[in-house]
Design a protein around this motif. Structure first.
Motif, short mmCIF file in Angstrom:
data_model
loop_
_atom_site.label_atom_id
_atom_site.label_comp_id
_atom_site.label_asym_id
_atom_site.label_seq_id
_atom_site.Cartn_x
_atom_site.Cartn_y
_atom_site.Cartn_z
N ARG A 1 0.83 -1.19 0.00
CA ARG A 1 0.00 0.00 0.00
C ARG A 1 0.87 1.25 0.00
O ARG A 1 1.83 1.36 0.75
N THR B 1 -2.86 3.52 -5.79
CA THR B 1 -2.89 3.19 -4.36
C THR B 1 -3.85 2.04 -4.08
O THR B 1 -5.01 2.09 -4.48
N MET C 1 -7.13 2.79 -6.46
CA MET C 1 -7.35 4.07 -7.13
C MET C 1 -6.85 3.96 -8.56
O MET C 1 -5.68 3.62 -8.79
N ASN D 1 1.70 5.37 0.57
CA ASN D 1 1.39 6.31 1.62
C ASN D 1 0.23 7.20 1.20
O ASN D 1 0.08 7.57 0.04
N ILE D 2 -0.62 7.59 2.15
CA ILE D 2 -1.78 8.41 1.88
C ILE D 2 -1.66 9.69 2.69
O ILE D 2 -1.45 9.66 3.90
N TYR E 1 -15.79 4.45 2.71
CA TYR E 1 -15.14 5.43 1.86
C TYR E 1 -16.16 6.17 1.01
O TYR E 1 -17.09 5.56 0.46
N LEU F 1 -6.17 0.44 -1.64
CA LEU F 1 -6.89 0.87 -0.44
C LEU F 1 -7.16 -0.30 0.50
O LEU F 1 -7.04 -0.17 1.71
N GLU G 1 -9.43 12.25 -4.14
CA GLU G 1 -9.63 12.55 -2.72
C GLU G 1 -10.77 11.72 -2.17
O GLU G 1 -11.82 11.60 -2.82
N ARG H 1 -8.62 12.36 2.55
CA ARG H 1 -7.33 11.83 2.11
C ARG H 1 -7.08 12.13 0.63
O ARG H 1 -7.93 11.85 -0.21
N LYS H 2 -5.92 12.70 0.35
CA LYS H 2 -5.45 12.81 -1.02
C LYS H 2 -4.77 11.49 -1.37
O LYS H 2 -3.88 11.04 -0.65
N VAL H 3 -5.19 10.86 -2.46
CA VAL H 3 -4.71 9.52 -2.77
C VAL H 3 -4.15 9.49 -4.20
O VAL H 3 -4.79 9.99 -5.14
N LYS H 4 -2.98 8.87 -4.35
CA LYS H 4 -2.33 8.78 -5.65
C LYS H 4 -2.92 7.65 -6.49
O LYS H 4 -3.46 6.68 -5.97
#
Length: 237
Positions: free
Chosen positions: A2, A48, A108, A4-5, A61, A50, A113, A42-45
């Motif tokens: 996973r 990612t 993602m 980083n978030i 979510y 989850l 977000e 959360r800003k998520v790349k």
């Protein structure tokens, strides 16, 4: 592994996100006010992971931006895609509600977000506000209807009709500013339809020559919604 978030905890931002999100904005203000202190944004790349199938599920979510692929892996390394979650939708509700393991993977597929709410903070609200439980039941029933329809399509429809129906579904749930632009790969489309990537690509290229679609890097653009709708309608009769 996973990624980083990045987490934001600005209550003003959260309040605005709650009131703009289709799932929450229809709720009583008292419910929203109680949820705001417990939610994380959360800003998520892109890419990612989850959660994985089998993980303990304690979070619900809500997608504010970006898109999430919900799928189940097989021992052969292939995925069965159940859903693509776009802004305005929630996911992870099954394990969140029953306390069991996750039933699928969630990844993602576009940077975005999310709002995340813990089960322990959410369950008391279900007892206090039955309308919140009804909203979740609507989501669950909608997902069940979609799954039943997918099974029927695999049994009764041929490749062309299933593929056209899937493109129309994605168009109706597109996160793009231009709904005709689908930011989904041919591999993901083929997994939604339940065919090989090669079969889906072959049919999409035929439609590209007919100017129904245009294949692009990382997605495609629908050029003729009417042609796809007509194909689905003809096969439904």
């Amino acid at each position: 592994m996973r990624a980083n978030i990045q987490i934001k905890q600005n209550p003003l931002d959260k309040g605005g996100l709650f009131r703009s999100h289709p799932f929450f904005r229809k709720l009583d203000d008292r419910i929203v006010e109680r949820l705001i202190p417990h939610a994380l944004t959360r800003k998520v790349k892109k890419g990612t992971l989850l959660f994985r199938k089998g993980d303990v599920g304690t979070n619900l979510y809500a997608v504010c931006a970006g898109a999430v692929r919900v799928s189940a892996p097989s021992d052969q390394g292939k995925d069965a895609i159940f859903n693509l979650i776009v802004p305005g939708e929630i996911f992870g509700e099954i394990a969140f509600l029953d306390g069991g393991p996750r039933t699928a993977d969630a990844v993602m597929i576009e940077p975005g977000e999310l709002m995340v709410i813990e089960r322990r903070d959410f369950l008391p609200l279900l007892h206090d506000y039955p309308e919140l439980a009804l909203r979740l039941l609507e989501i669950l029933c909608g997902r069940l209807r979609r799954t039943s329809e997918q099974v029927e399509d695999i049994v009764f429809l041929g490749l062309k009709a299933r593929l056209a129906k899937t493109l129309l579904y994605l168009h109706g749930h597109s996160a793009s500013k231009q709904p005709q632009d689908l930011k989904v790969t041919q591999r993901e489309i083929s997994q939604l339809v339940g065919v090989s990537r090669e079969s889906a690509n072959k049919q999409l290229r035929r439609w590209q020559r007919q100017k129904w679609v245009r294949l692009e890097r990382g997605g495609l653009r629908i050029l003729s919604l009417d042609a796809l709708k007509r194909l689905v309608s003809e096969n439904a009769e």
